[in-house]
Design a protein around this motif. Structure first.
Motif, PDB file in Angstrom:
ATOM      1  N   ASP A 127       0.901  -1.187  -0.207  1.00 32.87           N
ATOM      2  CA  ASP A 127      -0.118   0.066  -0.105  1.00 32.87           C
ATOM      3  C   ASP A 127       0.932   1.324   0.095  1.00 32.87           C
ATOM      4  OD1 ASP A 127      -2.452  -1.623   0.193  1.00 32.87           O
ATOM      5  OD2 ASP A 127      -2.240  -1.838   2.215  1.00 32.87           O
ATOM      6  N   MET A 128       2.218   1.095   0.110  1.00 33.38           N
ATOM      7  CA  MET A 128       3.091   2.441   0.103  1.00 33.38           C
ATOM      8  C   MET A 128       3.393   2.707  -1.424  1.00 33.38           C
ATOM      9  SD  MET A 128       5.639   1.376   3.331  1.00 33.38           S
ATOM     10  CE  MET A 128       5.101   0.549   4.757  1.00 33.38           C
ATOM     11  N   ASP A 129       3.883   3.763  -1.380  1.00 36.87           N
ATOM     12  CA  ASP A 129       4.583   4.298  -2.568  1.00 36.87           C
ATOM     13  C   ASP A 129       5.993   3.616  -2.608  1.00 36.87           C
ATOM     14  OD1 ASP A 129       5.134   5.380  -5.002  1.00 36.87           O
ATOM     15  OD2 ASP A 129       4.757   7.362  -4.202  1.00 36.87           O
ATOM     16  N   LEU A 130       6.164   2.448  -2.837  1.00 38.14           N
ATOM     17  CA  LEU A 130       7.606   2.054  -2.750  1.00 38.14           C
ATOM     18  C   LEU A 130       8.506   1.595  -4.582  1.00 38.14           C
ATOM     19  CD1 LEU A 130       7.216  -0.377  -0.044  1.00 38.14           C
ATOM     20  CD2 LEU A 130       8.363   1.771  -0.075  1.00 38.14           C
TER      21      LEU A 130
ATOM     22  N   GLY B  36      26.312   9.997   3.203  1.00 41.18           N
ATOM     23  CA  GLY B  36      26.475   8.479   3.734  1.00 41.18           C
ATOM     24  C   GLY B  36      25.399   8.002   4.327  1.00 41.18           C
ATOM     25  N   HIS B  37      24.363   8.910   4.893  1.00 43.51           N
ATOM     26  CA  HIS B  37      23.529   8.313   5.848  1.00 43.51           C
ATOM     27  C   HIS B  37      22.530   7.462   5.130  1.00 43.51           C
ATOM     28  CE1 HIS B  37      25.250  10.737   8.988  1.00 43.51           C
ATOM     29  NE2 HIS B  37      24.908  11.910   8.371  1.00 43.51           N
ATOM     30  N   VAL B  38      22.222   7.861   3.734  1.00 46.85           N
ATOM     31  CA  VAL B  38      21.289   6.993   3.023  1.00 46.85           C
ATOM     32  C   VAL B  38      21.791   6.513   1.702  1.00 46.85           C
ATOM     33  CG1 VAL B  38      19.006   7.353   1.817  1.00 46.85           C
ATOM     34  CG2 VAL B  38      19.223   8.505   3.921  1.00 46.85           C
ATOM     35  N   THR B  39      21.568   5.167   1.524  1.00 47.62           N
ATOM     36  CA  THR B  39      22.190   4.543   0.441  1.00 47.62           C
ATOM     37  C   THR B  39      20.994   4.351  -0.557  1.00 47.62           C
ATOM     38  OG1 THR B  39      21.564   2.255   1.372  1.00 47.62           O
ATOM     39  CG2 THR B  39      23.881   3.640   1.656  1.00 47.62           C
ATOM     40  N   GLU B  40      19.514   4.391  -0.068  1.00 48.38           N
ATOM     41  CA  GLU B  40      18.539   3.918  -1.090  1.00 48.38           C
ATOM     42  C   GLU B  40      17.304   4.565  -0.454  1.00 48.38           C
ATOM     43  OE1 GLU B  40      16.424   0.342  -3.291  1.00 48.38           O
ATOM     44  OE2 GLU B  40      17.608   0.106  -1.653  1.00 48.38           O
ATOM     45  N   VAL B  41      16.559   5.340  -1.247  1.00 47.08           N
ATOM     46  CA  VAL B  41      14.890   5.688  -0.806  1.00 47.08           C
ATOM     47  C   VAL B  41      14.196   4.621  -1.295  1.00 47.08           C
ATOM     48  CG1 VAL B  41      13.382   7.560  -0.779  1.00 47.08           C
ATOM     49  CG2 VAL B  41      15.829   8.174  -0.705  1.00 47.08           C
ATOM     50  N   LEU B  42      13.260   4.109  -0.590  1.00 42.49           N
ATOM     51  CA  LEU B  42      12.506   3.073  -0.827  1.00 42.49           C
ATOM     52  C   LEU B  42      11.084   3.635  -1.177  1.00 42.49           C
ATOM     53  CD1 LEU B  42      13.481   0.461   1.707  1.00 42.49           C
ATOM     54  CD2 LEU B  42      14.437   0.522  -0.667  1.00 42.49           C
TER      55      LEU B  42
ATOM     56  N   THR C  98       7.443  15.219   5.189  1.00 43.30           N
ATOM     57  CA  THR C  98       7.161  14.103   4.687  1.00 43.30           C
ATOM     58  C   THR C  98       8.264  12.909   5.218  1.00 43.30           C
ATOM     59  OG1 THR C  98       6.524  15.117   2.453  1.00 43.30           O
ATOM     60  CG2 THR C  98       7.187  12.813   2.321  1.00 43.30           C
ATOM     61  N   VAL C  99       7.631  11.920   5.332  1.00 44.08           N
ATOM     62  CA  VAL C  99       8.517  10.887   5.942  1.00 44.08           C
ATOM     63  C   VAL C  99       8.490   9.742   5.010  1.00 44.08           C
ATOM     64  CG1 VAL C  99       8.469   8.985   7.736  1.00 44.08           C
ATOM     65  CG2 VAL C  99       7.405  11.189   8.386  1.00 44.08           C
ATOM     66  N   TYR C 100       9.613   9.382   4.547  1.00 47.21           N
ATOM     67  CA  TYR C 100      10.092   8.502   3.807  1.00 47.21           C
ATOM     68  C   TYR C 100      10.908   7.167   4.427  1.00 47.21           C
ATOM     69  CZ  TYR C 100      10.274  12.176   0.184  1.00 47.21           C
ATOM     70  OH  TYR C 100      10.015  13.277  -0.353  1.00 47.21           O
ATOM     71  N   LEU C 101      10.690   6.115   3.857  1.00 44.20           N
ATOM     72  CA  LEU C 101      11.177   4.483   4.125  1.00 44.20           C
ATOM     73  C   LEU C 101      12.483   4.754   3.152  1.00 44.20           C
ATOM     74  CD1 LEU C 101      11.496   1.980   5.671  1.00 44.20           C
ATOM     75  CD2 LEU C 101      10.126   1.054   3.675  1.00 44.20           C
TER      76      LEU C 101
ATOM     77  N   ALA D  49      13.380   5.441   8.922  1.00 45.08           N
ATOM     78  CA  ALA D  49      12.593   6.502   8.716  1.00 45.08           C
ATOM     79  C   ALA D  49      13.051   7.768   8.649  1.00 45.08           C
ATOM     80  CB  ALA D  49      11.473   6.491  10.106  1.00 45.08           C
ATOM     81  N   LEU D  50      12.876   8.342   7.473  1.00 41.43           N
ATOM     82  CA  LEU D  50      13.402   9.597   7.073  1.00 41.43           C
ATOM     83  C   LEU D  50      12.483  10.854   7.096  1.00 41.43           C
ATOM     84  CD1 LEU D  50      15.859  11.576   6.052  1.00 41.43           C
ATOM     85  CD2 LEU D  50      15.266  10.380   3.785  1.00 41.43           C
ATOM     86  N   LYS D  51      12.571  11.777   8.177  1.00 40.48           N
ATOM     87  CA  LYS D  51      11.544  13.025   8.155  1.00 40.48           C
ATOM     88  C   LYS D  51      12.075  14.140   7.683  1.00 40.48           C
ATOM     89  CE  LYS D  51       8.621  14.966  11.805  1.00 40.48           C
ATOM     90  NZ  LYS D  51       8.247  14.659  13.315  1.00 40.48           N
TER      91      LYS D  51
END
Length: 275
Positions: free
Chosen positions: A16-19, A38-44, A54-57, A66-68
């Protein structure tokens, strides 16, 4: 098996998520900066989009994140943010004046202060053993200042789903009673530290592995805030009102008394060990 099935109800499933990889691509400067650091390698994908952030996985070196990311203050709806900012020390009269005037410089400074404040409180609560997401940047301010306007914390959930908010979760009567007790304990633990959440209700409480997790801390205030008691009473009212959907019917007054009583007792309780 039945217990596991009940816990899944009310959770937002991955399907149900936008993945999709295409939709997850973005040129957002904040995301690009996090990748550069270097904190994030992939935005799912996107977990939630609200008026404030906006909160991203995402995925990073330490697993799921959880990236806010806060919206530009000019586009946000925090009309009463002055109520939470009252009593906060800034240390620069020019910045304080710019914030009060809501000038471009003031809004930019306030954005950084708001983000840093959430990190500061998140680290304080995590270090004190409260049930909050683990912060993934810091604890020194020089580290999390670089990530503004983003706050990175450990994702509460698993590969299949995010933990539901208590406002959405489907609970049995026994689970509802447990959640209520843990919600009271959480509010009391904050008060024991001399803090008030400022927006404490089932909307900002997660239900995961039969335990309550507190989230959303940018508006957390201490006793230097002249509105502290008002915010405390409002939190008690919001908590009691929002729990009625789970069959818990307690008045705002009795909720506040119980929280204050628990806050006078030793604690907080040891943090729940999540898998």
């Amino acid at each position: 098996m039945g217990q596991k099935k009940r816990r899944v109800q009310g959770r937002r499933r991955a399907r149900d998520m936008d993945l999709s990889s295409e939709d997850a691509q973005t040129t957002d400067p904040a995301l690009l900066n996090l990748e550069r650091l270097g904190h994030v390698t992939e935005v799912l994908g996107e977990l939630k989009s609200g008026k404030e952030a906006t909160v991203y996985l995402a995925r990073g070196p330490r697993g799921l994140i959880a990236l806010k990311i806060y919206r530009d203050l000019q586009a946000r709806s925090f009309k009463n943010d002055a109520m939470y900012r009252a009593g906060r020390y800034i240390g620069d009269t020019r910045i304080e004046k710019a914030i009060a005037q809501r000038s471009a410089r003031g809004l930019q400074a306030q954005q950084g202060i708001w983000t840093a404040h959430e990190y500061q409180r998140l680290w304080q609560l995590w270090s004190a053993g409260l049930n909050v997401p683990e912060p993934l940047v810091g604890p020194h301010p020089s580290a999390y200042t670089e990530t503004s306007p983003a706050v990175l914390m450990r994702f509460i959930g698993d590969e299949d789903a995010a933990a539901p908010r208590l406002s959405e979760a489907v609970l049995t009567p026994d689970e509802a009673r447990r959640a209520w007790q843990e919600a009271l304990d959480g509010m009391a633990a904050l008060l024991r530290l001399g803090l008030v959440h400022g927006d404490y209700s089932t909307y900002n409480l997660l239900w995961w592995e039969n335990h309550v997790m507190m989230i959303d801390f940018p508006q957390v205030s201490d006793k230097q805030n002249p509105n502290f008691q008002t915010l405390l009473e409002r939190d008690a009212a919001s908590l009691s009102r929002s729990f009625t959907r789970h069959g818990v019917n307690e008045s705002a007054e009795s909720t506040l008394r119980e929280v204050q009583k628990r806050a006078r007792q030793p604690g907080p309780h040891p943090r729940v060990q999540l898998p």
